[in-house]
Each structure stands twice: as C-alpha cells, then as structure tokens.
Design a protein around this motif. Structure first.
Motif, mmCIF file in Angstrom:
data_model
loop_
_atom_site.group_PDB
_atom_site.id
_atom_site.type_symbol
_atom_site.label_atom_id
_atom_site.label_comp_id
_atom_site.label_asym_id
_atom_site.label_seq_id
_atom_site.Cartn_x
_atom_site.Cartn_y
_atom_site.Cartn_z
ATOM 1 N N GLU A 49 -0.525 3.841 9.659
ATOM 2 C CA GLU A 49 -1.629 4.634 10.217
ATOM 3 C C GLU A 49 -2.480 5.229 9.103
ATOM 4 N N ARG A 50 -1.830 5.707 8.024
ATOM 5 C CA ARG A 50 -2.564 6.258 6.876
ATOM 6 C C ARG A 50 -3.459 5.182 6.267
ATOM 7 N N ILE A 51 -2.928 3.983 6.115
ATOM 8 C CA ILE A 51 -3.698 2.874 5.543
ATOM 9 C C ILE A 51 -4.842 2.488 6.475
ATOM 10 N N ALA A 52 -4.585 2.465 7.782
ATOM 11 C CA ALA A 52 -5.636 2.127 8.753
ATOM 12 C C ALA A 52 -6.771 3.149 8.687
ATOM 13 N N ALA A 90 -7.608 4.905 6.053
ATOM 14 C CA ALA A 90 -8.304 4.657 4.787
ATOM 15 C C ALA A 90 -9.243 3.464 4.913
ATOM 16 N N ILE A 91 -8.800 2.425 5.614
ATOM 17 C CA ILE A 91 -9.657 1.252 5.831
ATOM 18 C C ILE A 91 -10.889 1.650 6.644
ATOM 19 N N GLU A 92 -10.687 2.437 7.689
ATOM 20 C CA GLU A 92 -11.825 2.891 8.502
ATOM 21 C C GLU A 92 -12.783 3.732 7.664
ATOM 22 N N ASP A 93 -12.254 4.600 6.813
ATOM 23 C CA ASP A 93 -13.108 5.408 5.936
ATOM 24 C C ASP A 93 -13.917 4.505 5.002
ATOM 25 N N LEU A 94 -13.276 3.476 4.464
ATOM 26 C CA LEU A 94 -13.990 2.542 3.587
ATOM 27 C C LEU A 94 -15.050 1.753 4.355
ATOM 28 N N ARG A 95 -14.740 1.364 5.582
ATOM 29 C CA ARG A 95 -15.738 0.654 6.398
ATOM 30 C C ARG A 95 -16.930 1.558 6.683
ATOM 31 N N SER A 96 -16.663 2.812 6.956
ATOM 32 C CA SER A 96 -17.737 3.770 7.186
ATOM 33 C C SER A 96 -18.596 3.916 5.927
ATOM 34 N N SER A 97 -17.935 4.053 4.785
ATOM 35 C CA SER A 97 -18.666 4.153 3.518
ATOM 36 C C SER A 97 -19.503 2.907 3.276
ATOM 37 N N GLN A 98 -18.916 1.755 3.566
ATOM 38 C CA GLN A 98 -19.637 0.501 3.387
ATOM 39 C C GLN A 98 -20.864 0.456 4.292
ATOM 40 N N GLY A 99 -20.719 0.902 5.531
ATOM 41 C CA GLY A 99 -21.856 0.926 6.453
ATOM 42 C C GLY A 99 -22.963 1.850 5.970
ATOM 43 N N LEU A 100 -22.590 3.021 5.464
ATOM 44 C CA LEU A 100 -23.589 3.940 4.933
ATOM 45 C C LEU A 100 -24.302 3.339 3.725
ATOM 46 N N GLY A 137 0.783 -1.230 0.000
ATOM 47 C CA GLY A 137 0.000 0.000 0.000
ATOM 48 C C GLY A 137 0.816 1.282 0.000
ATOM 49 N N LEU A 138 2.123 1.189 -0.220
ATOM 50 C CA LEU A 138 2.938 2.395 -0.212
ATOM 51 C C LEU A 138 2.900 3.074 -1.575
ATOM 52 N N PRO A 139 2.814 4.398 -1.597
ATOM 53 C CA PRO A 139 2.894 5.121 -2.870
ATOM 54 C C PRO A 139 4.333 5.132 -3.381
ATOM 55 N N THR A 140 4.506 5.331 -4.679
ATOM 56 C CA THR A 140 5.847 5.269 -5.263
ATOM 57 C C THR A 140 6.790 6.321 -4.683
ATOM 58 N N ALA A 141 6.286 7.480 -4.310
ATOM 59 C CA ALA A 141 7.158 8.500 -3.712
ATOM 60 C C ALA A 141 7.755 7.990 -2.403
ATOM 61 N N THR A 142 6.972 7.308 -1.613
ATOM 62 C CA THR A 142 7.469 6.731 -0.358
ATOM 63 C C THR A 142 8.409 5.569 -0.649
ATOM 64 N N ILE A 143 8.064 4.773 -1.645
ATOM 65 C CA ILE A 143 8.921 3.639 -2.007
ATOM 66 C C ILE A 143 10.315 4.131 -2.398
#
Length: 130
Positions: free
Chosen positions: A92-95, A97-107, A56-62
C-alpha cells in the motif's frame, strides 16, 4: 569465505556487504584478526535481501522480514503469520508512492504542454556575466 569471495559470488560490493551487516541483515563470523568470514547461508541471505530491496522494501523492514521468508523456487514465500499483513502495508505504501509520482508526472506534463511547442531539445545557456 572471505569478503572478496563473497563479492564474487553475490555480485554485491564490499561496501554494501558491510552496510547489510550494519543494518543487521548479515552476521558474518569474525576471525581474531577482525576479518569477516561468510558461509553459504550468507550467499542465500544476500540473494533474499536483493530480492526484497528490488521489491521496494526498506532495509529496516527487510531485517524484520528475512527470518520469516523461505525460498520457494525462484520466489520468496512468507512463513510467519503476521508477515503477509506487513507485506500488504508495504505494498500500500508503494502504491501511494506510485500515485504520488503519477500525479507529479501529470503536473509536469501540464507545465510542459503550456510551454512553447518547438520540438528542438532545450539547451541551457550559461548566465551572462552582466
């Protein structure tokens, strides 16, 4: 080795190899004709890039991380002191994003639950010409 052999050895397309070079992840040598020539270390680098992309790392971080990891069997191990802190921030950034996706899924689940309860798959009808 030339780019075709690199594609065969890594399973990565020519387009992606060029992209990795543009991003500073690979530095093949160039022949006077302009052709790229890759070494064995480039095969290993592509494998590391693919692992870090899958993580899940972006190329700039890689690009920052690559010089600070070594192969430790089938996994990568950090060798620079500051790398672990960088990787924790990325985790933490990925976590988040996962929480945001879970929230979207719940909605979305709530919207679906509020709709008609028929079990047939929804089929979109073309708009009428009127």
């Amino acid at each position: 080795m030339r780019i075709g052999e690199m594609v065969r050895r890594t399973g990565v397309s020519e387009r992606l190899l060029r992209y990795y070079e543009e991003q500073g992840l690979l530095s093949p040598t160039r022949l006077p004709s302009g052709y790229r020539v890759y070494g064995e270390t480039d095969v290993d680098t592509v494998r590391r890039v693919r692992i870090l992309l899958a993580a899940g790392l972006p190329t700039a971080t890689i690009a920052q991380v690559l010089p600070c990891v070594r192969d430790d069997g089938p996994i990568l191990a950090p060798v620079c002191p500051d790398l672990v802190a960088t990787l924790r921030r990325e985790r933490e950034r990925i976590a988040r994003a996962i929480e945001d996706l879970r929230s979207s899924q719940g909605l979305l689940d709530a919207v679906i639950a509020a709709g008609p309860q028929d079990t047939a798959p929804a089929v979109l009808q073309p708009a009428s010409p009127h």
